[in-house]
Design an enzyme around this catalytic site. Sequence first.
Site, PDB file in Angstrom:
ATOM      1  N   PHE A 155      13.937   4.071   9.992  1.00  0.00           N
ATOM      2  CA  PHE A 155      12.670   3.610   9.928  1.00  0.00           C
ATOM      3  C   PHE A 155      11.922   4.785   9.626  1.00  0.00           C
ATOM      4  O   PHE A 155      11.793   5.631  10.359  1.00  0.00           O
ATOM      5  CB  PHE A 155      12.225   2.964  11.086  1.00  0.00           C
ATOM      6  CG  PHE A 155      10.743   2.047  10.548  1.00  0.00           C
ATOM      7  CD1 PHE A 155      10.851   0.968  10.071  1.00  0.00           C
ATOM      8  CD2 PHE A 155       9.620   2.661  10.949  1.00  0.00           C
ATOM      9  CE1 PHE A 155       9.534   0.444   9.557  1.00  0.00           C
ATOM     10  CE2 PHE A 155       8.148   2.048  10.667  1.00  0.00           C
ATOM     11  CZ  PHE A 155       8.330   0.907   9.955  1.00  0.00           C
ATOM     12  N   VAL A 156      11.214   5.009   8.374  1.00  0.00           N
ATOM     13  CA  VAL A 156      10.592   6.119   7.830  1.00  0.00           C
ATOM     14  C   VAL A 156       9.096   5.937   7.732  1.00  0.00           C
ATOM     15  O   VAL A 156       8.320   4.628   7.510  1.00  0.00           O
ATOM     16  CB  VAL A 156      11.172   6.729   6.591  1.00  0.00           C
ATOM     17  CG1 VAL A 156      12.616   7.124   6.915  1.00  0.00           C
ATOM     18  CG2 VAL A 156      10.971   5.666   5.308  1.00  0.00           C
TER      19      VAL A 156
ATOM     20  N   ASP B 133       3.602   3.508   6.241  1.00  0.00           N
ATOM     21  CA  ASP B 133       3.002   3.413   7.595  1.00  0.00           C
ATOM     22  C   ASP B 133       3.914   3.207   8.748  1.00  0.00           C
ATOM     23  O   ASP B 133       4.977   2.562   8.252  1.00  0.00           O
ATOM     24  CB  ASP B 133       1.902   2.393   7.641  1.00  0.00           C
ATOM     25  CG  ASP B 133       2.330   1.180   7.655  1.00  0.00           C
ATOM     26  OD1 ASP B 133       3.080   0.843   6.435  1.00  0.00           O
ATOM     27  OD2 ASP B 133       1.939   0.372   8.468  1.00  0.00           O
TER      28      ASP B 133
ATOM     29  N   ASP C 256      14.701  -1.504   0.120  1.00  0.00           N
ATOM     30  CA  ASP C 256      15.229  -1.608   1.432  1.00  0.00           C
ATOM     31  C   ASP C 256      16.304  -3.024   1.368  1.00  0.00           C
ATOM     32  O   ASP C 256      17.488  -2.725   0.584  1.00  0.00           O
ATOM     33  CB  ASP C 256      14.129  -2.111   2.480  1.00  0.00           C
ATOM     34  CG  ASP C 256      15.043  -2.033   3.885  1.00  0.00           C
ATOM     35  OD1 ASP C 256      15.841  -1.304   4.157  1.00  0.00           O
ATOM     36  OD2 ASP C 256      14.503  -3.129   4.704  1.00  0.00           O
TER      37      ASP C 256
ATOM     38  N   ARG D  21       0.807  -1.250   0.126  1.00  0.00           N
ATOM     39  CA  ARG D  21       0.069   0.120  -0.040  1.00  0.00           C
ATOM     40  C   ARG D  21       0.919   1.125   0.036  1.00  0.00           C
ATOM     41  O   ARG D  21       0.584   2.342  -0.381  1.00  0.00           O
ATOM     42  CB  ARG D  21      -0.876  -0.138   1.325  1.00  0.00           C
ATOM     43  CG  ARG D  21      -1.911  -0.920   1.298  1.00  0.00           C
ATOM     44  CD  ARG D  21      -2.595  -1.111   2.544  1.00  0.00           C
ATOM     45  NE  ARG D  21      -2.385  -2.185   3.195  1.00  0.00           N
ATOM     46  CZ  ARG D  21      -3.240  -2.544   4.306  1.00  0.00           C
ATOM     47  NH1 ARG D  21      -3.654  -1.702   4.942  1.00  0.00           N
ATOM     48  NH2 ARG D  21      -2.696  -3.799   4.695  1.00  0.00           N
ATOM     49  N   GLY D  22       2.186   1.110   0.284  1.00  0.00           N
ATOM     50  CA  GLY D  22       3.048   2.314   0.571  1.00  0.00           C
ATOM     51  C   GLY D  22       2.984   3.233  -0.631  1.00  0.00           C
ATOM     52  O   GLY D  22       3.458   4.570  -0.326  1.00  0.00           O
TER      53      GLY D  22
ATOM     54  N   LYS E  50      17.391   2.667   0.214  1.00  0.00           N
ATOM     55  CA  LYS E  50      18.565   2.593   1.542  1.00  0.00           C
ATOM     56  C   LYS E  50      19.316   1.591   1.092  1.00  0.00           C
ATOM     57  O   LYS E  50      19.303   0.552   1.446  1.00  0.00           O
ATOM     58  CB  LYS E  50      17.658   1.894   2.690  1.00  0.00           C
ATOM     59  CG  LYS E  50      16.476   2.786   3.515  1.00  0.00           C
ATOM     60  CD  LYS E  50      16.011   2.179   4.659  1.00  0.00           C
ATOM     61  CE  LYS E  50      14.662   2.567   5.039  1.00  0.00           C
ATOM     62  NZ  LYS E  50      14.335   1.730   6.029  1.00  0.00           N
TER      63      LYS E  50
HETATM   64  P1  5GP Z   1      12.697  -5.045   0.655  1.00  0.00           P
HETATM   65  O1  5GP Z   1      11.995  -6.017   0.058  1.00  0.00           O
HETATM   66  O2  5GP Z   1      13.235  -3.946  -0.305  1.00  0.00           O
HETATM   67  O3  5GP Z   1      13.364  -5.231   1.909  1.00  0.00           O
HETATM   68  O4  5GP Z   1      11.545  -4.167   1.488  1.00  0.00           O
HETATM   69  C1  5GP Z   1      10.733  -3.200   0.956  1.00  0.00           C
HETATM   70  C2  5GP Z   1       9.438  -2.909   1.533  1.00  0.00           C
HETATM   71  O5  5GP Z   1       9.727  -2.949   2.927  1.00  0.00           O
HETATM   72  C3  5GP Z   1       8.911  -1.547   1.315  1.00  0.00           C
HETATM   73  O6  5GP Z   1       8.029  -1.577   0.241  1.00  0.00           O
HETATM   74  C4  5GP Z   1       8.289  -1.267   2.604  1.00  0.00           C
HETATM   75  O7  5GP Z   1       6.932  -1.914   2.661  1.00  0.00           O
HETATM   76  C5  5GP Z   1       9.020  -2.198   3.871  1.00  0.00           C
HETATM   77  N1  5GP Z   1      10.080  -1.093   4.299  1.00  0.00           N
HETATM   78  C6  5GP Z   1      11.483  -0.913   4.153  1.00  0.00           C
HETATM   79  N2  5GP Z   1      11.879   0.284   4.889  1.00  0.00           N
HETATM   80  C7  5GP Z   1      10.943   0.384   5.371  1.00  0.00           C
HETATM   81  C8  5GP Z   1      10.581   1.912   6.422  1.00  0.00           C
HETATM   82  O8  5GP Z   1      11.638   2.503   6.805  1.00  0.00           O
HETATM   83  N3  5GP Z   1       9.276   1.964   6.739  1.00  0.00           N
HETATM   84  C9  5GP Z   1       8.141   1.251   6.536  1.00  0.00           C
HETATM   85  N4  5GP Z   1       7.362   1.600   6.908  1.00  0.00           N
HETATM   86  N5  5GP Z   1       8.316   0.379   5.643  1.00  0.00           N
HETATM   87  C10 5GP Z   1       9.601  -0.083   5.221  1.00  0.00           C
END
Ligand code: 5GP
Length: 185
Positions: free
Chosen positions: A154-155, A161, A105, A45-46, A133
Amino acid sequence: MTQRPYHIDVMISAKTIAARIEDLALTIRKEYCDTEKLVVIGLLRGSFVFIADLVRELDMNVEVDFLEVSSYGDAMESSRNVKIFKDLRGDIEGRDVLVVEDIVDTGHTMTSVMELLRSRHPRKIETIALLDKPVRREVEFKATWTGFEIPDAFVVGYGIDFAQANRNLPFIGSVVFEDDESAKV
Ligand code: 5GP
């Protein structure tokens, strides 16, 4: 369960986000100059606020579709699978596609999503992430375009959210737990 008290520090202002999106939209418009109608896919949803602002800056024909996934797997795997909660409504075979993500991330989610979407044979597919990141990366992934590179924090806000709260903040902020702050003094 009681929530640890926290406050939110502004990291990227609404004005800075808006200016960056204007620039990115111009670049994207050029990249898709021969595209009749672009399929813009938001990852729920982000990305819902980001995609809403981005498509309004894109001076071209667009369709909007959404995909909701979660990546899972154990830490020993180099890439994880994605579980689809909500699939696309439309077919992307032969289409020009732009995938819109809130944050890259570890890189697992986008790596898996791109594998899935490429298997559906779009003509062209590129990616845009509002935030990246790089220090957190576990698998190699780089979006075609990135809004902002940020440190390991953590944003929240601008669609993103914390336990389903704070999505409606107009800026990107970092969550600071009060007990972490008091441990410093
Ligand atoms: P990845 O698979 O790249 O580790 O994760 C991406 C997803 O992790 C993002 O779409 C998001 O939903 C979640 N995520 C990563 N960092 C953050 C953060 O700082 N805050 C929040 N709320 N979600 C994050």
